[in-house]
Design an enzyme around this catalytic site. Structure first.
Site, PDB file in Angstrom:
ATOM      1  N   TYR A 106      42.094  28.032  45.778  1.00 51.63           N
ATOM      2  CA  TYR A 106      41.700  27.008  44.806  1.00 51.63           C
ATOM      3  C   TYR A 106      41.603  25.633  45.452  1.00 51.63           C
ATOM      4  CZ  TYR A 106      46.435  25.031  44.628  1.00 51.63           C
ATOM      5  OH  TYR A 106      47.612  24.401  44.949  1.00 51.63           O
ATOM      6  N   ARG A 132      37.213  22.769  52.809  1.00 50.04           N
ATOM      7  CA  ARG A 132      38.507  23.462  52.872  1.00 50.04           C
ATOM      8  C   ARG A 132      38.496  24.706  51.981  1.00 50.04           C
ATOM      9  NH1 ARG A 132      43.773  20.064  51.481  1.00 50.04           N
ATOM     10  NH2 ARG A 132      43.035  20.446  49.357  1.00 50.04           N
ATOM     11  N   ARG A 161      43.669  48.180  39.580  1.00 54.69           N
ATOM     12  CA  ARG A 161      44.680  47.627  40.488  1.00 54.69           C
ATOM     13  C   ARG A 161      44.910  48.509  41.724  1.00 54.69           C
ATOM     14  NH1 ARG A 161      50.006  47.542  41.787  1.00 54.69           N
ATOM     15  NH2 ARG A 161      50.921  45.493  42.192  1.00 54.69           N
ATOM     16  N   HIS A 179      46.004  47.511  46.055  1.00 54.17           N
ATOM     17  CA  HIS A 179      46.148  46.436  47.047  1.00 54.17           C
ATOM     18  C   HIS A 179      44.924  46.336  47.959  1.00 54.17           C
ATOM     19  CE1 HIS A 179      50.268  46.754  45.709  1.00 54.17           C
ATOM     20  NE2 HIS A 179      50.635  45.735  46.456  1.00 54.17           N
ATOM     21  N   LYS A 204      44.977  27.391  50.903  1.00 50.74           N
ATOM     22  CA  LYS A 204      45.325  26.909  49.557  1.00 50.74           C
ATOM     23  C   LYS A 204      45.246  28.087  48.592  1.00 50.74           C
ATOM     24  CE  LYS A 204      45.138  22.563  47.020  1.00 50.74           C
ATOM     25  NZ  LYS A 204      46.458  22.011  47.341  1.00 50.74           N
ATOM     26  N   GLU A 231      56.549  20.119  54.331  1.00 51.49           N
ATOM     27  CA  GLU A 231      55.724  19.309  53.409  1.00 51.49           C
ATOM     28  C   GLU A 231      56.378  19.329  52.038  1.00 51.49           C
ATOM     29  OE1 GLU A 231      51.872  21.072  52.549  1.00 51.49           O
ATOM     30  OE2 GLU A 231      52.672  23.096  52.781  1.00 51.49           O
ATOM     31  N   LEU A 233      49.803  22.700  54.383  1.00 53.96           N
ATOM     32  CA  LEU A 233      48.419  22.565  53.921  1.00 53.96           C
ATOM     33  C   LEU A 233      47.979  21.169  54.369  1.00 53.96           C
ATOM     34  CD1 LEU A 233      46.263  21.722  51.501  1.00 53.96           C
ATOM     35  CD2 LEU A 233      46.266  24.085  52.318  1.00 53.96           C
TER      36      LEU A 233
HETATM   37  C1  LIG Z   1      47.094  20.759  47.706  1.00 59.96           C
HETATM   38  C2  LIG Z   1      48.340  20.668  48.538  1.00 59.96           C
HETATM   39  C3  LIG Z   1      48.645  19.524  49.300  1.00 59.96           C
HETATM   40  C4  LIG Z   1      47.867  18.224  49.206  1.00 59.96           C
HETATM   41  O1  LIG Z   1      46.535  18.352  49.522  1.00 59.96           O
HETATM   42  P1  LIG Z   1      45.470  17.273  48.991  1.00 59.96           P
HETATM   43  O2  LIG Z   1      44.193  17.757  49.556  1.00 59.96           O
HETATM   44  O3  LIG Z   1      45.881  15.948  49.525  1.00 59.96           O
HETATM   45  O4  LIG Z   1      45.547  17.313  47.498  1.00 59.96           O
HETATM   46  C5  LIG Z   1      49.739  19.575  50.150  1.00 59.96           C
HETATM   47  N1  LIG Z   1      50.534  20.659  50.209  1.00 59.96           N
HETATM   48  C6  LIG Z   1      50.293  21.755  49.458  1.00 59.96           C
HETATM   49  C7  LIG Z   1      51.229  22.915  49.570  1.00 59.96           C
HETATM   50  C8  LIG Z   1      49.200  21.795  48.607  1.00 59.96           C
HETATM   51  O5  LIG Z   1      48.978  22.887  47.855  1.00 59.96           O
END
Ligand SMILES: *Cc1c(COP(=O)(O)O)cnc(C)c1O
Length: 283
Positions: free
Chosen positions: A32, A51, A99, A101, A146, A178, A202
């Site tokens: 997403y 991305r 379903r 995997h 993501k 993070e 990320l």
């Molecule tokens: C989305 C996200 C971010 C921040 O990313 P942006 O592109 O700045 O919104 C940082 N860490 C994680 C785990 C995320 O899912």
């Protein structure tokens, strides 16, 4: 009337029906993005779309149209819903099938959905700063994707929420990675520190904009991981994301960062970030 994105069309919200056997629902098998809308304009949409395609490719989902087409659809969606300041959310899943995997065959098509939200900028947080708490990072080792699988993030954010904190600062052992849905920075003597963009974080689009801002205002940037102890000893700390933008962290687990108020470099970074924001057609 509100509209949503469904595959390559903008449709009325109530026209969307999701199959209970969608792999997004059953496995979190998809990726997403969230893109900020300022004054009716998408911010850094190209970077988010790049991305999105990269995340999809890493889990071997082929997005069935071009990046330009997606950009155009997101723009149409924002217009249809008349978004002023808020965001657009969109995702792709591997599709619906009984379903199992193992990936389905080519006859099963991925499902793309998206919607918008009007959402004011959290300006009180920008001004006053927020509290954070340390939470062990129990996520998988592909945090560069993501992914729709957000259990590790959900549990961490809930823990922070229950402690009265805005964000969970994740750490693997002593090393800060993070935030649960954000990136984390420390500032010491005018140097900005943040975890390198590898598989453990990320690489936020806001992170990339912020690192550019830092260079532009004459800070040096060190993409080096900090320990919990090092972060606590920083002059200033920041959390960034699409919706949090550049938010000062003033307290971690009851310990003040610097003097417990947003610092000078953070203010300069916020001002520099502000110059990047689309002012809209009425500016
Ligand atoms: C989305 C996200 C971010 C921040 O990313 P942006 O592109 O700045 O919104 C940082 N860490 C994680 C785990 C995320 O899912």
């Amino acid at each position: 009337m509100s509209y949503s994105l469904l595959n390559d069309q903008i449709v009325k919200n109530d026209e969307i029906v999701i199959d209970k056997e969608d792999r997004g629902y059953q496995f979190g098998d998809g990726v997403y993005e969230v893109v900020k809308v300022y004054n009716g304009e998408l911010f850094t949409a190209t970077e988010h779309i790049d991305r999105f395609y990269a995340s999809a490719e890493k889990i071997r989902i082929a997005i069935p149209y071009t990046k330009d087409k997606l950009h155009q659809l997101l723009h149409q969606l924002v217009e249809a819903n008349n978004v002023d300041t808020g965001h657009v959310y969109f995702q792709i899943t591997r599709g619906a099938c009984p379903r199992n995997h193992i990936f389905p065959g080519d006859d099963v098509k991925p499902v793309i959905t998206g919607n918008t939200k009007e959402n004011p900028r959290p300006v009180a947080n920008f001004e006053n700063g927020v509290k954070a708490t340390f939470v062990e990072d129990i996520r998988w080792l592909r945090c560069d994707i993501k992914s729709l699988n957000l259990l590790g993030a959900v549990l961490a954010k809930q823990e922070a929420h229950e402690k009265g904190c805005y964000e969970a600062i994740l750490h693997r052992g002593e090393t800060i990675t993070e935030g649960s849905s954000s990136n984390i920075y420390g500032i010491k003597d005018g140097v900005l520190y943040t975890h390198p963009a590898n598989n453990l974080i990320l690489n936020g689009i806001t992170r990339q904009v912020l690192l550019t801002c830092a260079t532009e205002i004459g800070m040096s940037v060190k993409e080096e991981a900090m320990t919990k102890e090092q972060l606590l000893a920083m002059d200033e700390a920041i959390v960034s994301s699409t919706t949090s933008e550049v938010t000062p962290i003033i307290d971690i687990d009851g310990k003040a960062i610097g003097n417990g108020t947003p610092g000078e470099w953070t203010r300069k970074l916020q001002a520099q970030f502000e110059t990047k924001i689309p002012k809209g057609i009425n500016a």
